[in-house]
Design an enzyme around this catalytic site. Structure first.
Site, PDB file in Angstrom:
ATOM      1  N   GLY A   9      29.633  42.171  42.702  1.00 17.56           N
ATOM      2  CA  GLY A   9      31.055  42.432  42.303  1.00 17.56           C
ATOM      3  C   GLY A   9      31.490  43.891  42.680  1.00 17.56           C
ATOM      4  N   CYS A  10      32.627  44.179  41.730  1.00 17.62           N
ATOM      5  CA  CYS A  10      33.381  45.340  41.855  1.00 17.62           C
ATOM      6  C   CYS A  10      32.270  46.587  41.945  1.00 17.62           C
ATOM      7  CB  CYS A  10      34.378  45.526  41.029  1.00 17.62           C
ATOM      8  SG  CYS A  10      35.417  47.257  40.969  1.00 17.62           S
TER       9      CYS A  10
END
Length: 169
Positions: A9-10
């Site tokens: 993810g981020c």
């Protein structure tokens, strides 16, 4: 020294958990797995380059093993979500363990099989294990983001932290 690359993810949310471990020399945010050399954040976010946001970790295997890093990786992610992580949706946020050696591949595959067999999740473990590709450093303002922008980091990671608390604690 060895190198590990994880996409979960981020990348802002993937730095701190690794950076806090003994034996970690550096954790850098960047992009990997795509077809465009040296992409920008804007290009990756446009979802046209094939890259994932990822972290590159340089570590001392005498102090922390790759297996330990993989175990730490799992507890930072939702390994049942192939379409992004938490607040962040899309292919550029897909969960991937990128291996740099055949031994890393074996460790990651065994760890994934163990997690699936554990029954912790009702759904299949969909995190992919792929060969490492060129890693391009993200722009300076992304490096150490959680330190530079603690309020924004807290806001952007709230759903992740709730999931981790509920599923990994």
């Amino acid at each position: 020294m060895e190198r590990a690359i994880f996409a979960g993810g981020c990348f802002w949310c993937m730095v701190q958990p690794f950076e806090e471990q003994a034996g970690i020399l550096s954790v850098r945010s960047g992009y990997t797995g795509g077809h465009l050399p040296n992409p920008s954040y804007e290009q990756v976010c446009a979802k046209t380059t094939g890259h994932t946001e990822a972290v590159e970790i340089i570590f001392d295997p005498e102090e922390i093993s790759y297996k330990e890093l993989v175990e730490l990786y799992w507890v930072q992610t939702d390994p049942t979500d192939a379409f992004g992580q938490f607040e962040d949706r899309g292919d550029n946020y897909r969960p991937v363990i990128y291996y740099t050696t055949e031994r890393q591949k074996e460790i990651a595959e065994q760890s994934k099989a163990n997690l699936q067999a554990s029954g912790r999740f009702d759904q299949p473990i969909v995190t992919t294990i792929e060969p490492a590709e060129p890693f391009y450093l993200a722009e300076d303002y992304h490096q150490g983001f959680y330190k530079k922008n603690p309020k924004r980091y807290a806001q952007s990671s709230a759903i992740r932290h709730q999931f981790l608390e509920e599923n990994w604690s």
